[in-house]
Design a protein around this motif. Structure first.
Motif: not given
Length: 355
Positions: A29, A44, A63, A84, A97, A128, A147, A152-154
């Motif tokens: 990322v 990504v 995310f 997400y 998304q 994001v 977050c 949090c993340g992908v």
């Protein structure tokens, strides 16, 4: 000779040893942090994913945040084990998304994140909205994710409801310092050449002109495109009078469907879309925006899904059946007349012979 036989046996045995069909799935990322207040566009990329030539679906790129055992292959479910940022499933969504299709997939035309290579590589962009976002739990209630307090993340999972443990990953992303990871025009650019999905009239990166808390632009109102309010259709809506830069989520019928978050622009307005469930019954329904003290709502009529093609086909079949029935009746009548005429002729001939 014996040595040659031994080498040949070893070579044959080597061919029987199974080799891995895929390498370990990895995601990178860039940048590795997000802005806590404003939208950040992340690039990504994935390698080593299981690529299925001509397979149905692919992967979703989200995310959000996860809990232990979140993977769908282990029984994890969204709204309970992982959350997400919600968004429309349409190709032209807000960029929160992405759908990456398998090469040669029958669903490739709906992919807005590109196509996976035969070796399992792919690359896309995702937006994001900030360090906090609103999503929905299993009961359809709004749930706020921060977050700054959770990791949090992908997230990547199998698309279109297909569970694939090889393609389930979570890559943490840190929350950075405000103003260092985003720009006023940060929006995701589809990798398939299509038009960017983010609505320019309602950028997710709207910044207040002062450091003071945003104030409402006026009484909040919400309206929908009533002409497109049909079950299964994408419904467009527009809101005005919202606090500048505030983020809201659209909820249809207390959780039957949701979309967002959407951010109000400098004039306190925003525009968005939400997909109405195909199972929505005809009648009056409600759309509400959550994220402000007094959530605006609107009630409107929804029509049942159109069945024009089926109706026309049914009518055509009915007409063909009617024509066939009349043709049969006419043919039968003609045969009957011919038979009666022949009987009459025979009777006349019989009387003549007798005379």
């Amino acid at each position: 000779m014996a040595r040659r036989l031994i080498l040949a046996a070893l070579a044959a045995a080597a061919l029987l040893v199974p080799t891995p069909a895929y390498a370990g799935s990895r995601v990178s990322v860039t940048p590795g942090t997000i802005d806590p207040t404003y939208a950040t566009t992340l690039k990504v990329s994935g390698t080593g994913f299981q690529s299925i030539q001509g397979g149905h679906g692919g992967i979703y790129v989200f995310f959000g945040t996860v809990t232990p055992g979140w993977q769908p292959s282990e029984g994890g479910v969204t709204g309970q084990d992982y959350y997400y940022v919600p968004d429309s499933e349409s190709k032209a969504n807000q960029g929160f998304q992405r759908f990456v299709a398998f090469p040669g997939s029958d669903t490739a035309s709906s992919a807005n994140g590109g196509t996976m290579s035969a070796s399992g590589g792919w690359s896309t962009q995702i937006v994001v909205p900030g360090a906090t976002f609103q999503t929905y739990d299993r009961a359809g209630k709004v749930h706020t994710v921060d977050c700054r307090t959770v990791t949090c993340g992908v997230i990547t999972v199998g698309a279109h409801g297909i569970t694939n443990a090889h393609n389930e990953t979570f890559t943490p992303v840190q929350v950075g310092t405000s103003g260092t990871t985003s720009s006023p025009s940060a929006t995701a650019t589809p990798t398939d050449g299509s038009t960017a999905a983010a609505d320019p009239t309602a950028p997710a990166t709207a910044r207040p002109s002062t450091g003071a808390a945003p104030k409402p632009a006026g009484p909040a109102t919400l309206e929908v495109d009533r002409g497109s309010a049909v079950a299964g259709n994408v419904l467009a809506f527009r809101a005005t009078g919202l606090p500048v830069g505030t983020q809201v989520s659209a909820v249809f019928d207390d959780g039957a469907a949701g979309a967002g978050p959407f951010a109000a622009g400098s004039d306190g307005s925003l525009a968005g879309v939400i997909t109405l469930p195909a199972t929505t019954g005809p009648g009056t329904h409600e759309l509400r925006l959550y994220g402000v003290d007094d959530p605006p709502s609107v009630s409107f009529a929804v029509q049942a899904a159109e069945t024009t093609t089926e109706t026309v086909g049914t009518q055509a079949v009915d007409e063909d059946d009617a024509r066939a029935a009349w043709l049969f009746a006419g043919t039968a009548a003609l045969v009957l007349l011919v038979a009666v005429a022949r009987l009459g002729v025979r009777a006349w001939r019989g009387r003549r012979r007798a005379a």
